[in-house]
Design a protein around this motif. Structure first.
Motif, mmCIF file in Angstrom:
data_model
loop_
_atom_site.group_PDB
_atom_site.id
_atom_site.type_symbol
_atom_site.label_atom_id
_atom_site.label_comp_id
_atom_site.label_asym_id
_atom_site.label_seq_id
_atom_site.Cartn_x
_atom_site.Cartn_y
_atom_site.Cartn_z
ATOM 1 N N GLN A 105 -3.436 -0.198 8.341
ATOM 2 C CA GLN A 105 -2.567 -0.552 7.225
ATOM 3 C C GLN A 105 -3.377 -1.269 6.146
ATOM 4 O O GLN A 105 -4.283 -2.052 6.454
ATOM 5 N N PRO A 106 -3.074 -1.021 4.875
ATOM 6 C CA PRO A 106 -3.819 -1.696 3.796
ATOM 7 C C PRO A 106 -3.521 -3.194 3.780
ATOM 8 O O PRO A 106 -2.408 -3.634 4.072
ATOM 9 N N LYS A 107 -4.536 -3.949 3.450
ATOM 10 C CA LYS A 107 -4.406 -5.412 3.398
ATOM 11 C C LYS A 107 -4.198 -5.856 1.957
ATOM 12 O O LYS A 107 -4.833 -5.332 1.028
ATOM 13 N N LYS A 108 -3.327 -6.804 1.805
ATOM 14 C CA LYS A 108 -3.067 -7.364 0.496
ATOM 15 C C LYS A 108 -4.226 -8.267 0.086
ATOM 16 O O LYS A 108 -4.884 -8.877 0.941
ATOM 17 N N ALA A 109 -4.495 -8.343 -1.195
ATOM 18 C CA ALA A 109 -5.582 -9.197 -1.682
ATOM 19 C C ALA A 109 -5.270 -10.654 -1.396
ATOM 20 O O ALA A 109 -4.108 -11.073 -1.252
#
Length: 540
Positions: A489-493
């Motif tokens: 899953q993509p990680k938030k900045a």
């Protein structure tokens, strides 16, 4: 006539014999002629005397020998040797004839007082002895307490550490990673803190993943202290490690299975500097020697987030396969309508890596994802700690980027490694105040109103357990299984950045601190160029 003539020859013989006896002291060597003449003369004298006087009136003058004692006549010695036969009669009252000081007059009232005789009882003999024993015992106790039994600082403390006084710790193991870097294991010298710790372990535990804290270690020779970050680690020892056959295994403290004594153990990651008095003193300590620690000193607390009160992430363990999965976090966020915890960027150099390791190894570790940018002169400076970072990466809790000076300038952290700050998912009152400190009153009011409007949609605390699979979400058997899914899953900045390291490194990444006022100072460096400010950057 007949009677006298018959006795005359007898008297003559006796007189001659007595004369010879009393004159025996004369020289016997005289010739016989002279002796005969003397005898004839003496016999003739005696014959003449006898004819003229009566025998009763005759007296012989005795002559003593030369060896006889001298005669003692009329010397007075006989009087002195004479025994006094006068009987001794004691007097009832003694009258003093001579004295140095005059006596009191007879009319004095003190002489007329009647003296009461002293009453002697059985207790009068024991009371002085009892009082003497009590006085000696009290003196010995006082001497022991004040001189010989003076407790050391922190000996009677009920806490493992104290920010107001130094507590003594013993070096139980020292591992040298390279000529300059060491991992040193410390255990408290006294165990009084264990009693209070067992009664309330949650409040007495110093390991909390919601803050950075350090201890001050004293160099007693020059009375100087330096701050170091403890790590919740300990070395597993056995008979093989004590004999030198094997090396002790470094493990993470597990409050669920570890003994109370192990919970007081901590490790410090130290670099020895040639001009560092405290670092050289610490690294020169051998096993069994002491170090004095004072703390904890809270360096930084993470911004408040309501999810921290509702949920705790499973603690990190030695192996990823032993870590429990975090199955309920999604359902808790859904039912309480709370946002995710902000992700974190951590920029570290050298031993500055220790604070983030403390947070990740402690109880209630940080819930957000952590991007670690670690800078060092060459690989291998952190030794076995690199293995733990690898395990954390496998659990999808961190992402580690290494920057080594030995690999050239391309490896040094630069602008490409830094992103712009993300908007925080949750604003606490303190965070609102810090983020609006640089705004005008009108602009600050608008920001606060927009945050309050978003809070109106939040529900109350969860009131029922999640029973359905749809509401609970997918269930995982191990943390590794969960990490395989979440890593895709993509990680938030990140919305928060922490910088820790030498002064030059901190200045390069986030600008220098204001040493005059001991404040954070203005954010500059690489972070300042990417629009980071004091509301989302902190320099350790």
């Amino acid at each position: 006539m007949f009677r006298y003539t018959k006795l005359k020859p007898v008297l003559r013989r006796s007189i001659c014999r007595s004369h010879i006896r009393f004159n025996s002291s004369k020289n016997p060597n005289h010739n016989n002629d002279k002796n005969r003449g003397d005898n004839q003369e003496s016999s003739s004298e005696l014959t003449k005397k006898d004819s003229n006087h009566d025998i009763q009136d005759f007296k012989i003058k005795q002559a003593s020998s030369k060896s006889a004692p001298a005669p003692m006549e009329n010397t007075g010695i006989e009087h002195l040797l004479k025994k006094d036969n006068k009987p001794y009669i004691p007097k009832f009252q003694h009258k003093r004839v001579t004295f140095d000081y005059p006596e009191l007059p007879n009319e004095d009232e003190y002489n007329n007082l009647v003296k009461v005789p002293k009453k002697i009882t059985r207790w009068s003999a024991y009371v002085p002895k009892i009082l003497t024993v009590i006085a000696v015992a009290w003196g010995a106790y006082t001497l022991k307490v004040w001189y010989f039994d003076n407790p050391e600082e922190g000996e009677n403390s009920n806490d493992l550490l104290s920010p107001n006084e130094f507590h003594k710790f013993i070096v139980t193991h020292k591992e040298q990673i390279d000529p300059d870097h060491f991992i040193i294991e410390l255990k408290p010298k006294y165990d009084r803190w264990e009693l209070s710790f067992e009664s309330n372990p949650d409040s007495k535990s110093v390991w909390n993943g919601q803050q950075f804290w350090s201890v001050e270690i004293k160099q007693p020779d020059i009375n100087v202290v330096r701050s170091y970050t403890p790590l919740p680690l300990h070395y597993l020892k056995s008979e093989y490690t004590r004999s030198g056959e094997r090396k002790p295994l470094l493990k993470v403290l597990n409050p669920e299975v570890d003994d109370v004594k192990e919970k007081g153990t901590m490790c410090i990651y130290v670099k020895r500097y040639p001009q560092g008095e405290v670092s050289r003193y610490i690294t020169s300590r051998e096993v069994g020697q002491e170090l004095e620690l004072r703390g904890p000193q809270i360096e930084y607390k993470f911004p408040y987030h309501p999810l921290n009160k509702l949920h705790q992430r499973p603690i990190f363990k030695d192996l990823p396969s032993k870590v429990e999965p975090d199955n309920f976090i999604e359902s808790i966020k859904k039912y309480n309508k709370v946002p995710d915890v902000d992700n974190l960027n951590f920029y570290a150099a050298g031993t500055g890596l220790a604070p983030i390791l403390q947070v990740l190894f402690s109880e209630n570790p940080y819930l957000g994802f952590v991007n670690i940018h670690y800078s060092a002169r060459k690989p291998g400076e952190i030794g076995i700690l690199e293995r733990f970072l690898f395990f954390l990466h496998k659990l999808d809790r961190v992402n580690v980027t290494y920057h080594f000076d030995s690999e050239g300038k391309s490896s040094i952290v630069n602008k490409n490694d830094i992103n712009k700050p993300e908007i925080p998912n949750y604003y606490s009152p303190k965070r609102i105040e810090s983020s609006t400190s640089n705004l005008s009153p009108e602009e600050a009011l608008q920001v606060r109103m927009s945050i309050l409007k978003g809070d109106e949609h939040k529900s109350e605390v969860i009131q029922q357990l999640i029973k359905s699979t749809e509401d609970r979400g997918e269930r995982y058997d191990t943390a590794l299984d969960q990490a395989k899914v979440t890593s895709q899953q993509p990680k938030k900045a990140a919305a928060l950045s922490i910088v820790c390291g030498p002064d030059g490194f901190v200045d390069y990444v986030a600008g220098s601190k204001d040493l005059v006022t001991n404040s954070q100072g203005k954010i500059g460096g690489l972070l300042g160029e990417k629009s980071w400010d004091n509301s989302n950057v902190y320099k350790l």
